[in-house]
Write a protein that holds these residues in place. Structure first.
Motif, PDB file in Angstrom:
ATOM      1  N   LEU A  66       0.808  -1.218   0.000  1.00  0.00           N
ATOM      2  CA  LEU A  66       0.000   0.000   0.000  1.00  0.00           C
ATOM      3  C   LEU A  66       0.843   1.270   0.000  1.00  0.00           C
ATOM      4  O   LEU A  66       0.314   2.363  -0.069  1.00  0.00           O
ATOM      5  CB  LEU A  66      -0.922   0.010   1.224  1.00  0.00           C
ATOM      6  N   VAL A  67       2.166   1.121   0.126  1.00  0.00           N
ATOM      7  CA  VAL A  67       3.044   2.286   0.174  1.00  0.00           C
ATOM      8  C   VAL A  67       3.811   2.399  -1.140  1.00  0.00           C
ATOM      9  O   VAL A  67       4.459   1.458  -1.576  1.00  0.00           O
ATOM     10  CB  VAL A  67       4.045   2.175   1.353  1.00  0.00           C
ATOM     11  N   ASP A  68       3.706   3.563  -1.760  1.00  0.00           N
ATOM     12  CA  ASP A  68       4.461   3.844  -2.979  1.00  0.00           C
ATOM     13  C   ASP A  68       5.752   4.542  -2.570  1.00  0.00           C
ATOM     14  O   ASP A  68       5.794   5.754  -2.400  1.00  0.00           O
ATOM     15  CB  ASP A  68       3.625   4.724  -3.914  1.00  0.00           C
ATOM     16  N   PHE A  69       6.816   3.741  -2.384  1.00  0.00           N
ATOM     17  CA  PHE A  69       8.080   4.272  -1.871  1.00  0.00           C
ATOM     18  C   PHE A  69       8.774   5.217  -2.853  1.00  0.00           C
ATOM     19  O   PHE A  69       9.603   6.020  -2.455  1.00  0.00           O
ATOM     20  CB  PHE A  69       9.025   3.116  -1.505  1.00  0.00           C
ATOM     21  N   GLY A  70       8.445   5.136  -4.131  1.00  0.00           N
ATOM     22  CA  GLY A  70       9.100   5.986  -5.124  1.00  0.00           C
ATOM     23  C   GLY A  70       8.405   7.311  -5.352  1.00  0.00           C
ATOM     24  O   GLY A  70       8.894   8.156  -6.102  1.00  0.00           O
ATOM     25  N   GLU A  71       7.254   7.496  -4.732  1.00  0.00           N
ATOM     26  CA  GLU A  71       6.488   8.722  -4.930  1.00  0.00           C
ATOM     27  C   GLU A  71       7.238   9.908  -4.332  1.00  0.00           C
ATOM     28  O   GLU A  71       7.756   9.839  -3.220  1.00  0.00           O
ATOM     29  CB  GLU A  71       5.115   8.537  -4.261  1.00  0.00           C
ATOM     30  N   THR A  72       7.307  11.007  -5.066  1.00  0.00           N
ATOM     31  CA  THR A  72       8.144  12.155  -4.681  1.00  0.00           C
ATOM     32  C   THR A  72       7.765  12.728  -3.322  1.00  0.00           C
ATOM     33  O   THR A  72       8.635  12.981  -2.495  1.00  0.00           O
ATOM     34  CB  THR A  72       8.047  13.268  -5.746  1.00  0.00           C
ATOM     35  N   THR A  73       6.474  12.921  -3.063  1.00  0.00           N
ATOM     36  CA  THR A  73       6.076  13.532  -1.790  1.00  0.00           C
ATOM     37  C   THR A  73       6.402  12.612  -0.616  1.00  0.00           C
ATOM     38  O   THR A  73       6.683  13.097   0.486  1.00  0.00           O
ATOM     39  CB  THR A  73       4.575  13.880  -1.783  1.00  0.00           C
ATOM     40  N   PHE A  74       6.367  11.289  -0.843  1.00  0.00           N
ATOM     41  CA  PHE A  74       6.762  10.344   0.204  1.00  0.00           C
ATOM     42  C   PHE A  74       8.232  10.531   0.554  1.00  0.00           C
ATOM     43  O   PHE A  74       8.606  10.579   1.724  1.00  0.00           O
ATOM     44  CB  PHE A  74       6.495   8.903  -0.256  1.00  0.00           C
ATOM     45  N   CYS A  75       9.079  10.665  -0.471  1.00  0.00           N
ATOM     46  CA  CYS A  75      10.519  10.862  -0.247  1.00  0.00           C
ATOM     47  C   CYS A  75      10.794  12.178   0.470  1.00  0.00           C
ATOM     48  O   CYS A  75      11.655  12.250   1.352  1.00  0.00           O
ATOM     49  CB  CYS A  75      11.270  10.807  -1.581  1.00  0.00           C
ATOM     50  N   VAL A  76      10.052  13.229   0.112  1.00  0.00           N
ATOM     51  CA  VAL A  76      10.208  14.533   0.779  1.00  0.00           C
ATOM     52  C   VAL A  76       9.824  14.410   2.250  1.00  0.00           C
ATOM     53  O   VAL A  76      10.509  14.939   3.136  1.00  0.00           O
ATOM     54  CB  VAL A  76       9.366  15.617   0.068  1.00  0.00           C
ATOM     55  N   ALA A  77       8.726  13.715   2.532  1.00  0.00           N
ATOM     56  CA  ALA A  77       8.275  13.538   3.922  1.00  0.00           C
ATOM     57  C   ALA A  77       9.302  12.750   4.729  1.00  0.00           C
ATOM     58  O   ALA A  77       9.617  13.115   5.875  1.00  0.00           O
ATOM     59  CB  ALA A  77       6.920  12.832   3.951  1.00  0.00           C
ATOM     60  N   VAL A  78       9.842  11.683   4.162  1.00  0.00           N
ATOM     61  CA  VAL A  78      10.869  10.899   4.857  1.00  0.00           C
ATOM     62  C   VAL A  78      12.094  11.755   5.134  1.00  0.00           C
ATOM     63  O   VAL A  78      12.671  11.710   6.228  1.00  0.00           O
ATOM     64  CB  VAL A  78      11.234   9.629   4.049  1.00  0.00           C
ATOM     65  N   ALA A  79      12.494  12.560   4.143  1.00  0.00           N
ATOM     66  CA  ALA A  79      13.650  13.457   4.333  1.00  0.00           C
ATOM     67  C   ALA A  79      13.387  14.447   5.463  1.00  0.00           C
ATOM     68  O   ALA A  79      14.268  14.703   6.296  1.00  0.00           O
ATOM     69  CB  ALA A  79      13.965  14.197   3.032  1.00  0.00           C
ATOM     70  N   ALA A  80      12.173  14.998   5.539  1.00  0.00           N
ATOM     71  CA  ALA A  80      11.828  15.951   6.605  1.00  0.00           C
ATOM     72  C   ALA A  80      11.827  15.268   7.966  1.00  0.00           C
ATOM     73  O   ALA A  80      12.300  15.835   8.956  1.00  0.00           O
ATOM     74  CB  ALA A  80      10.467  16.582   6.328  1.00  0.00           C
ATOM     75  N   ILE A  81      11.304  14.041   8.024  1.00  0.00           N
ATOM     76  CA  ILE A  81      11.264  13.294   9.284  1.00  0.00           C
ATOM     77  C   ILE A  81      12.678  13.038   9.797  1.00  0.00           C
ATOM     78  O   ILE A  81      12.947  13.134  10.990  1.00  0.00           O
ATOM     79  CB  ILE A  81      10.498  11.969   9.095  1.00  0.00           C
ATOM     80  N   ILE A  82      13.586  12.718   8.889  1.00  0.00           N
ATOM     81  CA  ILE A  82      14.982  12.442   9.284  1.00  0.00           C
ATOM     82  C   ILE A  82      15.724  13.733   9.600  1.00  0.00           C
ATOM     83  O   ILE A  82      16.462  13.818  10.584  1.00  0.00           O
ATOM     84  CB  ILE A  82      15.703  11.647   8.179  1.00  0.00           C
ATOM     85  N   PHE A  83      15.514  14.765   8.762  1.00  0.00           N
ATOM     86  CA  PHE A  83      16.291  15.998   8.898  1.00  0.00           C
ATOM     87  C   PHE A  83      15.990  16.747  10.194  1.00  0.00           C
ATOM     88  O   PHE A  83      16.913  17.222  10.873  1.00  0.00           O
ATOM     89  CB  PHE A  83      16.032  16.924   7.707  1.00  0.00           C
ATOM     90  N   ASN A  84      14.712  16.887  10.548  1.00  0.00           N
ATOM     91  CA  ASN A  84      14.339  17.756  11.668  1.00  0.00           C
ATOM     92  C   ASN A  84      15.055  17.431  12.981  1.00  0.00           C
ATOM     93  O   ASN A  84      15.745  18.289  13.538  1.00  0.00           O
ATOM     94  CB  ASN A  84      12.826  17.751  11.860  1.00  0.00           C
ATOM     95  N   PRO A  85      14.922  16.221  13.518  1.00  0.00           N
ATOM     96  CA  PRO A  85      15.611  15.956  14.785  1.00  0.00           C
ATOM     97  C   PRO A  85      17.125  15.964  14.657  1.00  0.00           C
ATOM     98  O   PRO A  85      17.824  16.351  15.591  1.00  0.00           O
ATOM     99  CB  PRO A  85      15.096  14.573  15.203  1.00  0.00           C
ATOM    100  N   LEU A  86      17.619  15.575  13.486  1.00  0.00           N
ATOM    101  CA  LEU A  86      19.064  15.609  13.259  1.00  0.00           C
ATOM    102  C   LEU A  86      19.563  17.049  13.334  1.00  0.00           C
ATOM    103  O   LEU A  86      20.554  17.344  14.017  1.00  0.00           O
ATOM    104  CB  LEU A  86      19.380  15.004  11.882  1.00  0.00           C
ATOM    105  N   PHE A  87      18.842  17.965  12.682  1.00  0.00           N
ATOM    106  CA  PHE A  87      19.222  19.378  12.673  1.00  0.00           C
ATOM    107  C   PHE A  87      19.230  19.961  14.080  1.00  0.00           C
ATOM    108  O   PHE A  87      20.212  20.534  14.536  1.00  0.00           O
ATOM    109  CB  PHE A  87      18.263  20.169  11.775  1.00  0.00           C
ATOM    110  N   TRP A  88      18.098  19.819  14.804  1.00  0.00           N
ATOM    111  CA  TRP A  88      18.041  20.511  16.093  1.00  0.00           C
ATOM    112  C   TRP A  88      18.948  19.870  17.133  1.00  0.00           C
ATOM    113  O   TRP A  88      19.463  20.574  17.998  1.00  0.00           O
ATOM    114  CB  TRP A  88      16.622  20.737  16.574  1.00  0.00           C
ATOM    115  N   ASN A  89      19.193  18.588  17.039  1.00  0.00           N
ATOM    116  CA  ASN A  89      20.135  17.979  17.981  1.00  0.00           C
ATOM    117  C   ASN A  89      21.568  18.396  17.689  1.00  0.00           C
ATOM    118  O   ASN A  89      22.343  18.653  18.619  1.00  0.00           O
ATOM    119  CB  ASN A  89      19.998  16.446  17.968  1.00  0.00           C
TER     120      ASN A  89
END
Length: 200
Positions: free
Chosen positions: A34-57
């Motif tokens: 049910l997950v389209d891993f190649g979809e652009t907005t999915f990749c952007v969301a994953v990048a944001a999820i990873i980036f945010n805590p990494l940045f502020w820490n």
């Protein structure tokens, strides 16, 4: 009598001798379809999820070592408030990117059930209570890494919701993000309820 020692993986020890390699993974495979891993907005969301805590820490640890932000802003409080404001903006961007990504993904039929909808409403309320009460207990600087700026609380927060679970803000945020998948339906029904209330 010969005793044969059986080789056990560390995972089987952790899972009380349940052999994870014998698990039926068909339901998980069904969900993953049910997950389209190649979809652009999915990749952007994953990048944001990873980036945010990494940045502020990274920024908070850098500030703790160098005190550069405190020097730049002239006060640890002003520096902490500025970082907190940036974190809030990043969280808004992350929430938006997750919402857009979830709308672009296929919907799981199970989530359309009425009981799942009401469970989502309850989960959203519980998540919001955990986040807001955590913020009220910690204050702005306690929530947004003030300890890295040398701003320490007078005492450890031990009241509600910290007396219920550890890391209530993280659990509350997780619950709210989990409900985002259902959020459009919940918000539409809430608007309809308010409209009916006002017209009635």
């Amino acid at each position: 009598i010969q005793v044969v020692s059986q080789q056990r993986s560390p995972l089987s020890v952790v899972l009380c001798d349940y052999d994870v390699f014998q698990m039926d993974l068909a339901p998980a495979r069904g969900l993953l379809r049910l997950v389209d891993f190649g979809e652009t907005t999915f990749c952007v969301a994953v990048a944001a999820i990873i980036f945010n805590p990494l940045f502020w820490n990274l920024v908070a640890r850098w500030e703790h070592r160098t005190r550069r932000l405190t020097a730049l802003f002239g006060s640890p409080y002003v520096a902490c408030y500025c970082l907190g404001f940036v974190i809030l903006l990043l969280n808004v961007c992350r929430s938006h990117s997750m919402t857009v990504a979830m709308k672009a993904q296929p919907r799981w039929d199970v989530l359309e059930r009425t009981e799942v909808y009401y469970m989502g409403v309850v989960l959203m309320v519980v998540g919001t209570v955990l986040v807001v009460s955590s913020f009220l207990a910690l204050g702005f600087t306690g929530t947004f890494l003030g300890d890295y700026f040398g701003i320490l609380m007078d005492e450890k927060a031990t009241g509600f919701p910290f007396n219920l679970i550890e890391n209530p803000m993280y659990w509350g945020s997780t619950a709210n993000y989990f409900v985002l998948y259902q959020s459009e339906r919940i918000l539409v029904n809430f608007r309809n309820f308010n409209t009916d209330l006002l017209q009635g």
